[in-house]
Design a protein around this motif. Structure first.
Motif, PDB file in Angstrom:
ATOM      1  N   ALA A  18      64.205  42.344  17.984  1.00 50.31           N
ATOM      2  CA  ALA A  18      63.927  41.058  18.395  1.00 50.31           C
ATOM      3  C   ALA A  18      63.233  40.140  17.277  1.00 50.31           C
ATOM      4  O   ALA A  18      62.374  40.366  16.807  1.00 50.31           O
ATOM      5  N   THR A  19      63.829  38.970  17.158  1.00 48.37           N
ATOM      6  CA  THR A  19      63.041  38.008  16.057  1.00 48.37           C
ATOM      7  C   THR A  19      63.020  36.596  16.533  1.00 48.37           C
ATOM      8  O   THR A  19      63.477  36.231  17.696  1.00 48.37           O
ATOM      9  N   PHE A  20      62.190  35.733  15.932  1.00 47.74           N
ATOM     10  CA  PHE A  20      62.073  34.269  16.271  1.00 47.74           C
ATOM     11  C   PHE A  20      63.320  33.612  16.407  1.00 47.74           C
ATOM     12  O   PHE A  20      63.633  33.104  17.241  1.00 47.74           O
ATOM     13  N   TYR A  21      63.974  33.998  15.449  1.00 45.61           N
ATOM     14  CA  TYR A  21      65.483  33.255  15.232  1.00 45.61           C
ATOM     15  C   TYR A  21      66.243  33.759  16.447  1.00 45.61           C
ATOM     16  O   TYR A  21      67.099  33.037  17.001  1.00 45.61           O
ATOM     17  N   ASP A  22      66.229  35.007  17.021  1.00 47.90           N
ATOM     18  CA  ASP A  22      67.144  35.635  18.130  1.00 47.90           C
ATOM     19  C   ASP A  22      66.674  34.851  19.064  1.00 47.90           C
ATOM     20  O   ASP A  22      67.480  34.268  20.036  1.00 47.90           O
ATOM     21  N   GLY A  23      65.209  34.358  19.382  1.00 46.79           N
ATOM     22  CA  GLY A  23      64.715  33.749  20.622  1.00 46.79           C
ATOM     23  C   GLY A  23      65.229  32.521  20.712  1.00 46.79           C
ATOM     24  O   GLY A  23      65.624  32.023  21.824  1.00 46.79           O
ATOM     25  N   MET A  24      65.448  31.647  19.654  1.00 43.42           N
ATOM     26  CA  MET A  24      65.935  30.402  19.760  1.00 43.42           C
ATOM     27  C   MET A  24      67.409  30.345  19.793  1.00 43.42           C
ATOM     28  O   MET A  24      67.790  29.365  20.552  1.00 43.42           O
ATOM     29  N   ILE A  25      68.058  31.502  19.679  1.00 39.45           N
ATOM     30  CA  ILE A  25      69.603  31.583  19.842  1.00 39.45           C
ATOM     31  C   ILE A  25      69.939  31.789  21.154  1.00 39.45           C
ATOM     32  O   ILE A  25      70.739  31.218  21.692  1.00 39.45           O
ATOM     33  N   CYS A  27      67.769  31.878  23.857  1.00 36.54           N
ATOM     34  CA  CYS A  27      66.801  31.366  24.865  1.00 36.54           C
ATOM     35  C   CYS A  27      66.071  32.244  25.944  1.00 36.54           C
ATOM     36  O   CYS A  27      65.902  31.750  27.159  1.00 36.54           O
ATOM     37  N   PRO A  28      65.775  33.461  25.393  1.00 38.22           N
ATOM     38  CA  PRO A  28      65.271  34.317  26.767  1.00 38.22           C
ATOM     39  C   PRO A  28      63.594  34.330  26.608  1.00 38.22           C
ATOM     40  O   PRO A  28      63.056  34.729  27.547  1.00 38.22           O
ATOM     41  N   THR A  29      63.124  33.730  25.519  1.00 38.53           N
ATOM     42  CA  THR A  29      61.567  33.759  25.442  1.00 38.53           C
ATOM     43  C   THR A  29      60.851  32.246  25.662  1.00 38.53           C
ATOM     44  O   THR A  29      61.677  31.413  25.676  1.00 38.53           O
ATOM     45  N   PHE A  30      59.647  32.400  25.953  1.00 39.82           N
ATOM     46  CA  PHE A  30      59.183  31.191  26.390  1.00 39.82           C
ATOM     47  C   PHE A  30      59.144  30.190  25.059  1.00 39.82           C
ATOM     48  O   PHE A  30      59.324  29.203  25.364  1.00 39.82           O
ATOM     49  N   MET A  31      58.904  30.798  24.007  1.00 36.40           N
ATOM     50  CA  MET A  31      59.156  29.827  22.525  1.00 36.40           C
ATOM     51  C   MET A  31      60.635  29.409  22.627  1.00 36.40           C
ATOM     52  O   MET A  31      60.662  28.265  22.049  1.00 36.40           O
ATOM     53  N   ARG A  33      62.802  28.931  24.755  1.00 38.94           N
ATOM     54  CA  ARG A  33      63.258  27.954  25.916  1.00 38.94           C
ATOM     55  C   ARG A  33      62.492  26.558  25.311  1.00 38.94           C
ATOM     56  O   ARG A  33      63.270  25.765  25.568  1.00 38.94           O
ATOM     57  N   ALA A  34      61.278  26.690  24.983  1.00 38.08           N
ATOM     58  CA  ALA A  34      60.827  25.506  24.585  1.00 38.08           C
ATOM     59  C   ALA A  34      61.291  24.673  23.423  1.00 38.08           C
ATOM     60  O   ALA A  34      61.549  23.503  23.552  1.00 38.08           O
ATOM     61  N   ILE A  35      61.752  25.474  22.406  1.00 35.30           N
ATOM     62  CA  ILE A  35      62.432  24.905  21.341  1.00 35.30           C
ATOM     63  C   ILE A  35      63.932  24.435  21.635  1.00 35.30           C
ATOM     64  O   ILE A  35      64.177  23.418  21.071  1.00 35.30           O
ATOM     65  N   CYS A  36      64.753  25.284  22.458  1.00 33.05           N
ATOM     66  CA  CYS A  36      66.038  24.780  23.012  1.00 33.05           C
ATOM     67  C   CYS A  36      65.907  23.379  23.768  1.00 33.05           C
ATOM     68  O   CYS A  36      66.609  22.534  23.473  1.00 33.05           O
ATOM     69  N   ARG A  37      64.703  23.408  24.425  1.00 29.53           N
ATOM     70  CA  ARG A  37      64.442  21.937  25.140  1.00 29.53           C
ATOM     71  C   ARG A  37      64.212  20.864  24.285  1.00 29.53           C
ATOM     72  O   ARG A  37      64.644  19.813  24.211  1.00 29.53           O
ATOM     73  N   PHE A  38      63.116  21.029  23.657  1.00 30.71           N
ATOM     74  CA  PHE A  38      62.543  19.798  22.571  1.00 30.71           C
ATOM     75  C   PHE A  38      63.234  19.670  21.543  1.00 30.71           C
ATOM     76  O   PHE A  38      63.577  18.402  21.444  1.00 30.71           O
ATOM     77  N   VAL A  39      63.891  20.519  20.874  1.00 27.21           N
ATOM     78  CA  VAL A  39      64.818  20.077  19.732  1.00 27.21           C
ATOM     79  C   VAL A  39      66.215  19.770  20.259  1.00 27.21           C
ATOM     80  O   VAL A  39      66.847  18.812  19.793  1.00 27.21           O
ATOM     81  N   TRP A  40      66.830  20.917  20.968  1.00 26.26           N
ATOM     82  CA  TRP A  40      68.035  20.489  21.299  1.00 26.26           C
ATOM     83  C   TRP A  40      68.538  19.788  22.613  1.00 26.26           C
ATOM     84  O   TRP A  40      69.634  19.628  22.898  1.00 26.26           O
ATOM     85  N   ASN A  41      67.477  19.650  23.336  1.00 29.65           N
ATOM     86  CA  ASN A  41      67.735  18.952  24.681  1.00 29.65           C
ATOM     87  C   ASN A  41      68.644  20.048  25.753  1.00 29.65           C
ATOM     88  O   ASN A  41      69.453  19.352  26.233  1.00 29.65           O
ATOM     89  N   MET A  42      68.369  21.225  25.565  1.00 29.18           N
ATOM     90  CA  MET A  42      69.052  22.380  26.173  1.00 29.18           C
ATOM     91  C   MET A  42      68.439  23.207  27.197  1.00 29.18           C
ATOM     92  O   MET A  42      67.307  23.535  26.603  1.00 29.18           O
ATOM     93  N   ASP A  43      69.035  23.344  28.503  1.00 27.56           N
ATOM     94  CA  ASP A  43      68.305  24.657  29.019  1.00 27.56           C
ATOM     95  C   ASP A  43      69.153  25.747  28.803  1.00 27.56           C
ATOM     96  O   ASP A  43      70.070  25.916  28.083  1.00 27.56           O
ATOM     97  N   GLU A  44      68.855  27.045  29.558  1.00 30.34           N
ATOM     98  CA  GLU A  44      69.535  28.213  29.321  1.00 30.34           C
ATOM     99  C   GLU A  44      71.033  27.973  29.691  1.00 30.34           C
ATOM    100  O   GLU A  44      71.857  28.733  29.102  1.00 30.34           O
ATOM    101  N   GLU A  45      71.309  27.453  30.776  1.00 33.34           N
ATOM    102  CA  GLU A  45      72.784  26.988  31.174  1.00 33.34           C
ATOM    103  C   GLU A  45      73.737  26.348  30.111  1.00 33.34           C
ATOM    104  O   GLU A  45      74.578  26.917  29.554  1.00 33.34           O
ATOM    105  N   LYS A  46      73.048  25.151  29.371  1.00 26.01           N
ATOM    106  CA  LYS A  46      73.842  24.662  28.504  1.00 26.01           C
ATOM    107  C   LYS A  46      73.913  25.459  27.081  1.00 26.01           C
ATOM    108  O   LYS A  46      74.812  25.571  26.433  1.00 26.01           O
ATOM    109  N   ASN A  47      72.737  26.235  26.858  1.00 21.34           N
ATOM    110  CA  ASN A  47      72.777  27.038  25.613  1.00 21.34           C
ATOM    111  C   ASN A  47      73.910  28.159  25.891  1.00 21.34           C
ATOM    112  O   ASN A  47      74.622  28.441  24.807  1.00 21.34           O
ATOM    113  N   ALA A  48      74.027  28.767  26.961  1.00 21.13           N
ATOM    114  CA  ALA A  48      75.097  29.753  27.304  1.00 21.13           C
ATOM    115  C   ALA A  48      76.176  29.021  27.239  1.00 21.13           C
ATOM    116  O   ALA A  48      77.432  29.571  26.798  1.00 21.13           O
TER     117      ALA A  48
END
Length: 227
Positions: A18-25, A27-31, A33-48
């Motif tokens: 597992a890597t930081f990059y994978d987490g951003m792609i 969305c399973p980790t706290f960080m 999910r935070a990046i997905c929301r802050f940078v991309w305005n996406m929750d887990e549903e939109k990401n998937a």
């Protein structure tokens, strides 16, 4: 297996890889999910949803020759390839480190039908009309020579073949665009110029016999068929 289930399960199979990059792609980790929301305005549903749409160009019974460029860490696609054991998959990346990680994941999953090639998308080391499908996830926004990347991915695709994937487009979310310009571009993560949904639809429609572009937030997903 449903594509959304594949995506949700992707991170679970990574273990120590597992890597930081994978987490951003994924969305399973706290960080992540935070990046997905802050940078991309996406929750887990939109990401998937955007990843599912990007992968929708791969037929469920696909058994042809396929190129993925860039493969990155393989976090999303190795589980997909496991579900397509009759496919002949070539994964290419310029980064040997990324490719090495993806290769370890493929080996751990027993994916003998997947091979890895180091190379540049702007000068693909393959003959014309080689592949039945070319997949590109989250790559074009980073490629330094996008014009060459568009030409090369089309060149190696057989007539009637599918080009599909996703990447960042500007003009869909002001905050995302600002962060890309101020952080991602200076750090070299992304490389301008960037497409808009409208410009991407026009470009792909001019190149391919059929082109469908959709957007989830600032991520454009596309499925094209070569004439």
């Amino acid at each position: 297996m449903d594509r959304r289930v594949e995506i949700r399960n992707a991170y679970r199979v990574l273990g120590k890889e597992a890597t930081f990059y994978d987490g951003m792609i994924t969305c399973p980790t706290f960080m992540g999910r935070a990046i997905c929301r802050f940078v991309w305005n996406m929750d887990e549903e939109k990401n998937a949803r955007y990843i599912t749409q990007a992968l929708d160009g791969i037929p469920g019974d696909f058994a042809g020759k396929m190129l993925e460029v860039p493969v990155g860490t393989g976090v999303l696609t190795m589980p997909v390839y496991k579900a397509h054991p009759r496919a002949d998959v070539t994964c290419l990346d310029y980064s040997e480190d990324m490719m090495r990680m993806a290769g370890r994941r493929a080996q751990a999953m027993g994916l003998e039908h997947v091979r890895f090639v180091q190379g540049d998308v702007g000068a693909l080391p393959f003959e014309d009309d080689t592949f039945d499908l070319v997949l590109s996830l989250n790559g074009f926004h980073a490629f330094p020579d996008k014009e060459a990347a568009y030409r090369e991915t089309m060149r190696v695709l057989k007539p009637g073949g599918i080009f599909c994937g996703c990447f960042y487009v500007e003009g869909e979310n002001r905050r995302t665009d600002a962060l890309i310009r101020r952080i991602y571009v200076p750090k070299g993560f992304f490389t301008p110029p960037f497409e808009t949904v409208k410009s991407l639809q026009a470009r792909l429609s001019a190149m391919y016999a059929r082109a469908n572009v959709t957007a989830v937030g600032s991520m454009a997903c596309f499925v094209c068929e070569k004439g």
